[in-house]
Design an enzyme around this catalytic site. Sequence first.
Site, short mmCIF file in Angstrom:
data_model
loop_
_atom_site.label_atom_id
_atom_site.label_comp_id
_atom_site.label_asym_id
_atom_site.label_seq_id
_atom_site.Cartn_x
_atom_site.Cartn_y
_atom_site.Cartn_z
N TYR A 129 36.34 114.17 -30.68
CA TYR A 129 35.88 115.36 -31.38
C TYR A 129 34.40 115.25 -31.76
O TYR A 129 33.70 116.25 -31.92
CB TYR A 129 36.67 115.55 -32.70
N CYS A 165 41.20 113.41 -40.12
CA CYS A 165 40.01 113.31 -39.27
C CYS A 165 38.85 113.96 -40.01
O CYS A 165 38.93 115.14 -40.38
CB CYS A 165 40.28 114.05 -37.96
N CYS A 217 34.83 108.05 -40.77
CA CYS A 217 35.57 108.42 -39.57
C CYS A 217 36.86 107.63 -39.64
O CYS A 217 36.84 106.41 -39.88
CB CYS A 217 34.77 108.04 -38.31
N1 DGL Z 1 38.70 110.13 -36.20
C1 DGL Z 1 37.77 111.18 -36.23
C2 DGL Z 1 37.03 111.30 -37.56
O1 DGL Z 1 37.52 110.91 -38.58
C3 DGL Z 1 36.89 111.49 -35.06
C4 DGL Z 1 36.88 110.67 -33.81
C5 DGL Z 1 36.40 111.47 -32.61
O2 DGL Z 1 35.18 111.51 -32.35
O3 DGL Z 1 37.26 112.07 -31.97
O4 DGL Z 1 35.96 111.85 -37.61
#
Ligand code: DGL
Length: 280
Positions: free
Chosen positions: A42, A74, A187
């Site tokens: 994402y 996320c 993240c």
């Molecule tokens: N785990 C995600 C977050 O907390 C994002 C990882 C991704 O780039 O997909 O931002």
Amino acid sequence: MDLRPVLFLDSGIGGLPYCGRFARRNPGERVIYVADRANFPYGGKDRDALGRILSALARDLDNLFRPKLAVLACNTASVTALALLRERFPGIRWVGTVPAVKPAASASLKRHIGILGTARTIADPYTEGLLRRCAPGCKLTGIAAPDLVDFVERGGDRAGIDEQRGRAAPYIAGFRRAGADAVVLGCTHFVFLRDAFESLSGEGSPEEAVRIFDSVEGVAGRAESLLEKHGIRAAPGGGAALPGERPRNLLVLTGDGEPGELWRQRAADAGLSLGRLGEF
Ligand code: DGL
């Protein structure tokens, strides 16, 4: 008594510790963890694209599972699309995950905090607003680490501590150089590297010490308190709905590819039944 499930959603493996913490404390709740592997990562996408991806996914998940509560486990999804999802799916109670800026600001003696996140989270105006609201007067150093997201997603969650430390070390060094003394894992993927970050944080002189923060406890606790507040627990106190009953908890992958051995092991370790979205 409300037996509808609680959803956890991330682009991949990152939200699993959040789901695990919640499930352990609420064994009577049915949990469904969704890894949106088809749209991983994402972090390099813009707001519009993420809004479209997450709205379409939420629609499918709502139709299939009718969740009572959904945790966007996320940061990238939460800073860009939480407001949109709340508006479009008012029947679901949403919990977001944003960098734990407040505790970091309280702990920072230098009044300088660091956020390690995706490019989107670091650049997004939401993060700037969060800093102004929750850490007024603090300086911010934001560092994006897409390679670290990729490392964890591809199996770094199960790597040895030495390898994890090797990956984390340049980032801790970067925050030290910048002068930050409180670093937020902004993240969810990085929570898997928490021990590695912790072990690096005390190295060097006392003036170079850095403290590490994440949002696992806060987010899992928030989900639990919303169930309580709205009277939508599966059973009083979070225990089993019926004596001896255990809900069937799932790990759901989007996309067409075979799950593969890595995901099978992750699901088994987490006590979740593995499946692809198309199979439900
Ligand atoms: N785990 C995600 C977050 O907390 C994002 C990882 C991704 O780039 O997909 O931002």
